[in-house]
Each structure stands twice: as structure tokens, then as C-alpha cells.
Design an enzyme around this catalytic site. Sequence first.
Site, mmCIF file in Angstrom:
data_model
loop_
_atom_site.group_PDB
_atom_site.id
_atom_site.type_symbol
_atom_site.label_atom_id
_atom_site.label_comp_id
_atom_site.label_asym_id
_atom_site.label_seq_id
_atom_site.Cartn_x
_atom_site.Cartn_y
_atom_site.Cartn_z
ATOM 1 N N ASP A 1 0.825 -1.198 0.000
ATOM 2 C CA ASP A 1 0.000 0.000 0.000
ATOM 3 C C ASP A 1 0.867 1.260 0.000
ATOM 4 O O ASP A 1 1.882 1.316 0.697
ATOM 5 C CB ASP A 1 -0.873 -0.014 1.268
ATOM 6 C CG ASP A 1 -1.845 1.135 1.313
ATOM 7 O OD1 ASP A 1 -2.829 1.097 0.569
ATOM 8 O OD2 ASP A 1 -1.607 2.089 2.087
ATOM 9 N N GLU A 38 1.689 -0.497 -4.933
ATOM 10 C CA GLU A 38 0.797 0.625 -5.268
ATOM 11 C C GLU A 38 1.688 1.854 -5.417
ATOM 12 O O GLU A 38 1.988 2.543 -4.447
ATOM 13 C CB GLU A 38 -0.255 0.851 -4.172
ATOM 14 C CG GLU A 38 -1.287 1.872 -4.622
ATOM 15 C CD GLU A 38 -2.040 2.578 -3.503
ATOM 16 O OE1 GLU A 38 -3.066 3.199 -3.795
ATOM 17 O OE2 GLU A 38 -1.587 2.548 -2.343
#
Length: 509
Positions: free
Chosen positions: A186, A236
Site C-alpha cells: 500500500d 501501489e
Amino acid sequence: MYVRSFADGDGDGTGDLAGVRARLPYLAELGVDALWFTPWYRSPMKDGGYDVADYRAVDPAFGTLADAEKLIAEARGLGIRTIVDIVPNHVSDQHPWFRAARAGGPERELFHFRPGRGAHGELPPNDWRSEFGGPAWTRLPDGDWYLHLFAPEQPDLNWAHPAVRREHEDVLRFWFERGVAGVRIDSAALPAKDPRLPDFVEGRDPHPYVDRDELHDVYRSWRAVADEYDAVFVGEVWLPDSERFARYLRPDELHTAFNFAFMTCPWQADRLRACVDETLAEHAPVGAPATWVLCNHDVTRTVTRYGRADTAFDFAAKAFGTPTDLALGARRARAAALLSLALPGAVYVYQGEELGLPEADVPVERIVDPMHFRSDGADPGRDGCRIPLPWTAGAPHAGFGPGREPWLPQPAGWASYAVDRQQDDPGSMLALYRAAIRLRPVFGGDAPLTWLPAPDGVLAFSRADGVVCAVNLADAPYAPPAAAELLLASGPLDDEGRLPQDTAVWLRL
Ligand code: GLC
């Protein structure tokens, strides 16, 4: 997969691991070979689980660690690998480290605590803004401030501290030991900070917290851990600069990263073609496979985005009440599905995309996403793409679960998208995805892409063995090469076998 909204096994209104396990045959039939789960760990859910209080526990709303282990094994038995989500930039303010830090313990060093500016420390230590809006600093009653690039309940970790690095490598091992085959990272370009925490100056390089060089060392040591288990990473990484992006994909770093350039690209032939070319060009030197993404749990759903005047995606442009032509959007989304599934690399399908779900208008009083609140209500937030899935048209809550009302309301008419309505309809979005995923190997795995001559507004390329994908975005109908065998079409062709606007086909020459 956004577990909270996939399927509710125990009837409490929240999706859970039992719901996923019961639906594994559906996923196998769809043809997926891996599932990425957004965080399922213990969390106060201030940001849908991206505020992790304990990485080694499953949130009770989703089940138990034993359920996760069963899910991983059962999926594996069906040929589906599991990818979990790790959030290195921050933890929950309920994480034991932050609770101890808040109480004044030495754990403060694991975060970014600073005295404020101004005569009485009443001003934040610098001018950074939270990604969700508002200042990136919150002051504690004892006067010190702490940094949070997202919500105040998501304090940023200090990646210059060795304990932070050690802990994450341990967490990786914890999940790899349980059979997880991959990790989504993330906000992968955000964890490292300039230790001086200077004010933000537009254009100054290096940026004080985006894409700092120190990060590569972190990911190189993560890679060594993943290699022990033959596991993979998907980052990401939102970065406009393709050369900087590709650095994360060097052979000793991350295996893959999400393609946000493709996900935000407008529905225009020249822009799409340029994006495909840039993607392949940036991946080639590092030898990493490309990824193709049309939407995810953070952005406007594809059929809605493509049904609007502005078909690009931009967080800053999200607004309530944007006019949308869903029939147009669905036609384009079908064509885009065939386009992305014909490209070399990995395709990520976000739950409900295979059902053609549109973005929902969530009544303001039911919105829970912090992005909405932190924008003072201007941004509709991300709940509209996180609505609990419709499974069975005639069942309560469209078959999402057997009990309570789902945690986010399903809009009127949601049942018309239900899986049971689509599964036997050869013209449905679900049928298209199933057929395309099944047929996709005809393109020859990672066989290279060659553009074919085509009129303006038409994308046509071949891959292995004379297999061609053609997409017509122009008004004029497009006649594909003669004598080609039609393998799959996103919509009806005209009487002369030509592709109307916003139609894609797969052909064998
Ligand atoms: C990522 C996630 C998003 C989350 C944010 C903060 O962008 O995809 O859902 O809110 O990180 O963790």
C-alpha cells in the site's frame, strides 16, 4: 477483493472470510488465478482496514486467523493464489506502538513526533497536507504533534528506525509462512520521509516524502524475504515519471506494480495507444511484467467513468451529481475488458467489475469514507465503488448475506446486476469476462505486441499466432481484416460484419 463488500457469511451485514470461502467456486469459474485481499487484519476500520491495529490477527468482523488459513488453502486447491495487503506507511492509532507512543513512551521514535511551531507550539511542524485533505499533523494533549499523511487515526511510521524495518519483515514472513503467495504494498512510494521534515516546496527534488531513494533499500530487503518463499510483490506506486516508476521494478525489488496511467487514461484511441506503448517501454528494460487495471476500491467504477463527458479518472475532479450515460459506459467497459485482457502482462479485475456494476450514489448520511469527511463533504468519497455485491436477485439484500442490512446501502435496482441474473445470459458482462479470461491464453502469454495499420480511432494489434485484438473508438464502423475467424466480440457487429463504435473483437487471422 474488498472483503467487507464481497459476501457476508455470518449475516452481520459485513462481508467476511466465510463469505469468500463459500464463493470460491464462483471465482474459480470466473477464471481468476490469484486474489488480492485489501487488509483483513484487526482494525478499527477508520479507513476500511487500511488502519491496521494488529497484522497478526484477522479482524473479528471478517473471521479468525484459522479462517484465513483455511481460505488460503482452499483457494490454492482451486488453483487460486492469495495476495495480502501490507500498509507500511502507517498503522492504526490503536496499534500497540502508537498507544505506547501516545502515552509518552520511547515508541514515539517509531513515528514522527515533533513540537509545533509558533510561540506556543500551536502551529503544525510543517505545511504538509493529508492525502485525504486538511493538515497532515495532529496535536496531542501534551503539546506534541504527530504526522499522518492520511487520516489522524493513521499515524505515519518512521522508516529510518530499524525496529520498523524489522517488524515489517517479520510480518511478511508471518503471512508467507501461512501460504500467502504475494503481497500488495500500500502507498508504496510514501513511507520514507526527509528526516528534517521541511516545508513542501513545489517542484523541489527530492520530494520530502514521495518516492525517496531510501525506499529502494527497504524493498531490496523485502525482496530477499519474498525470494525465500517464492512470493511476489505488487506495489501501489502512483508516480507520473515512468523512469522513476520503473526503478521499483528492478530485478531485486518489486516484481510488479499497478498501472495507474492506464487506469486513469481517458477512453481515447490515441491516448490509450500511447499509454500501452509507454507501459511496455518502461517495463522492458527492467524485465518486469506490465499490469492492466481499469478500476479498484479507491476510484470511480469503470462503467460510470466511461459514461461521462470526462472519461479520465482524477481524485480532484470527483463531484456529486456528474451526468452519466450508463449504457454508453457499459459498452465501453465491455470493449475495455477485451482490450486489457489482450495485452501482455497481468490483469487485475476489481470485484463487481465482472458484473458491470456502476458507481453508486451513497446517501450522504450513510457515507463512511474519511476522504469525504476530510474534504468537508465536497468529495463524495470512495464508498460508491464499495457497495456490497449482488448475488441473487430475489433474495434479501440481493443475496449479499443471510441477515442484517449490508453496511453500505445497495441502491434501488442493484439486484438487476446479480450473479444469478447474469450467469446464464450469454450477453451479460459476467459471460463476457468468463469467456475472455478462458480464451486469453490464445494471445500467447507474454508474446510481444505489434500494432497493425488501422484507421484513426481504431486500435488493432496482433500477438502470437495471428491472434488480433481490434477496438473501434471512432464513429465510423470498422471492417476488420477479411477472412478472420471471430473469437469473441464485446457487442454486436453490424450486418456487414463491421465493428460499431466502442466495440472490441478478438480475431484469428
Ligand atoms: C491506498 C489504499 C486506500 C487507502 C490508502 C491509505 O491508497 O488503496 O484505500 O485509503 O492507501 O492506506
